[in-house]
Structure formats: C-alpha cells, structure tokens
Design an enzyme around this catalytic site. Sequence first.
Site, PDB file in Angstrom:
ATOM      1  NE  ARG A  98      13.835   6.833 -28.404  1.00 35.04           N
ATOM      2  CZ  ARG A  98      12.713   7.498 -28.744  1.00 35.04           C
ATOM      3  NH1 ARG A  98      12.697   8.234 -29.841  1.00 35.04           N
ATOM      4  NH2 ARG A  98      11.643   7.447 -27.989  1.00 35.04           N
ATOM      5  CG  HIS A 153      13.980  13.596 -31.141  1.00 36.03           C
ATOM      6  ND1 HIS A 153      14.650  12.742 -30.310  1.00 36.03           N
ATOM      7  CD2 HIS A 153      12.783  13.006 -31.357  1.00 36.03           C
ATOM      8  CE1 HIS A 153      13.897  11.687 -30.026  1.00 36.03           C
ATOM      9  NE2 HIS A 153      12.751  11.831 -30.664  1.00 36.03           N
TER      10      HIS A 153
HETATM   11  C1  GLV Z   1       9.623  10.372 -29.856  1.00 39.11           C
HETATM   12  O1  GLV Z   1      10.769  10.218 -30.122  1.00 39.11           O
HETATM   13  C2  GLV Z   1       8.743   9.359 -29.376  1.00 39.11           C
HETATM   14  O2  GLV Z   1       9.197   8.329 -28.839  1.00 39.11           O
HETATM   15  O3  GLV Z   1       7.525   9.535 -29.489  1.00 39.11           O
END
Ligand code: GLV
Length: 311
Positions: free
Chosen positions: A226, A274
């Site tokens: 994160r 991401h």
């Molecule tokens: C992606 O970031 C997840 O939490 O699966």
Amino acid sequence: MQGDVVVHVGAARAEWWRETLSALMPGTPIRLWDDVPDPDAVSAAVVWKHPPGGLRRFANLKVIVSIGAGVDHVFVDPDLPAGVPVLRITGDDLTQRMKEYVVWQVLALHRRGWELAEARAAHQWRQVVTPLAGRRGVGIMGLGRLGAAAAQALAGLGFAVHGWSRSRREIAGVTCHAGEAGLGAFLAASEILVCLLPLTPQTEGILDRALFEKLPKGAAIVNAARGGHLAEADLIPALDAGLLSRAVLDVARVEPLPQNHPFWADARIDITPHIASLIDPETGAGRIAANLRRFFAGEDLPDLVDPARGY
Ligand code: GLV
C-alpha cells in the site's frame, strides 16, 4: 442470498463486475453504487474504496466485501456501519499474480535490468555482471498468503530469502524473523526489500529513513502493498544519499499518482499502476459469490477479517 448486492468499484470496470456477479448469482439483483432503487433492500456491499459514510444509507446491510486482499480501504471509513462483518478476497489467482510480480521485479533488480536498458538505448554492447542468486539477500516483509508464496518462489530460484512478520512463521527455505526484536537482523540481510504487509496503524509509514538506514547500503525496495507504507518524503533523499539505489512502486498514497508528483521524474523509481495483483472480475466474482453464499448459509468463512487486527 437474501436481498440485493451493491457494488462500488472504479467506473471503467463497474459494468464488468455487475455482469459477472449477476451471472454467478442468478436471482440476486446486483446494483451499481449510483443506481440503487431501494437502499433498504441491500444486504451486501462489494466495495473498492467506497466514499466514506456511503454505506450508512443501507440500513439492512449484513456484510461488506472488499474487492481486494487488503481491507485498509474499508476501515479507513470513519462512518463504517458498526458490527457489520468484513470479508476480503483471497485465492490462488491473487497469490499467483503477486508471486509473478515479485519475482519479475526482484529478478530485474538482481540482474540490473535498468542498466541493460540504458545501454541498449545508447546502442552500447555493455555486459553487466551480477552475483548468483544465492549471494543476493532478498527480504519479504509480511508473510501472509502473498508474502509466503513470493518468498517460496524466490527461494526456489536460489535467492537467500529472509522473511519478517509480526508473529513467527516457518517457511521451508526461508530464514524467518519476527517482531520488533527480529527487524534489525532481517533488514541487515535485505539487499532487495519487498513490502507485502497489510496496512494497519502499526505498519503505516514503516518504509522510512530510519528503516532505510538499517538496510545494506544501496539496497533496493519494492512496495507492492500500500502507498501508506512508504514515507514518501523520505524516498528521494534516501536515493540521493545512496542509502537506496532503486525503488519499484506499485502503489502510492494518492492513486493515480498525481502528474506533478516528483516520483515520475526520477529515473531511479520504477512505477507500475497498482497492477501487481489486480483482481479480475472473472475470478474475483467467483470468490465473492461463493463467500456470500457461505455467509448467508451461516457456514465457515476463511476470508473473514479480524477487525481488531485489521486484516
Ligand atoms: C489489491 O491491492 C488488493 O488488496 O487485493
């Protein structure tokens, strides 16, 4: 399934999620966030980064499902309806994707892929010699499902893999460290450090200057967890000071990473949007539909989140 399911996910993929869930849950109305005819009929919310307070309008909500392995984006809502259980998504698909991403980035750092790309761009036949994997220390922070799988894959390639977690784990081929007491030795062994921790108040900002100083000089970091794990203001100064040589970031505090963010202009920082382990509706919806069926049938829920731990 009793009641309607409401879905909150980025606009580009919302209809795909709605259709896929509808096909898997015949007879259950699947509603998009902005198109809920009867909020009182909603019993389940399937969400990625829903607007804070937004779940309050569903007075009969029984369960919240995170579209993701991480649930920090759910708990960040200060107005979360109290006592409503939260499920996350786990599964082989997510684990495999993360394993691929971590192996890809670690190999690229280990074999100095950026130097080869620079030489190629300059039309230079420049050989880059790197040590064997067994002489490269790779550290995985977070040994949950994703971290353990990535650690095992890297150990299988012959890397000297170290793992760190809050409570002690045993993983074949991986030197495991635990808790505050084990952090120093873990960091000292991590020439390439991969963050796969859950984001909790304890891990927020953990990738900061003080931590970089405990890594071997010139280490590289990969953050596939994160954005909140990284003290962003510490990164470029740590690169400038030679504490770090490179960083690979799949996540950012603000996503998409703002156009004027200094990370974009820094060639030592690789950025991916991401995508390390992006859940696609084809497999994610299968897991969600199965979890909702289990929830409403009162069966065991392996994907149930412990709100006290935050994962
Ligand atoms: C992606 O970031 C997840 O939490 O699966």
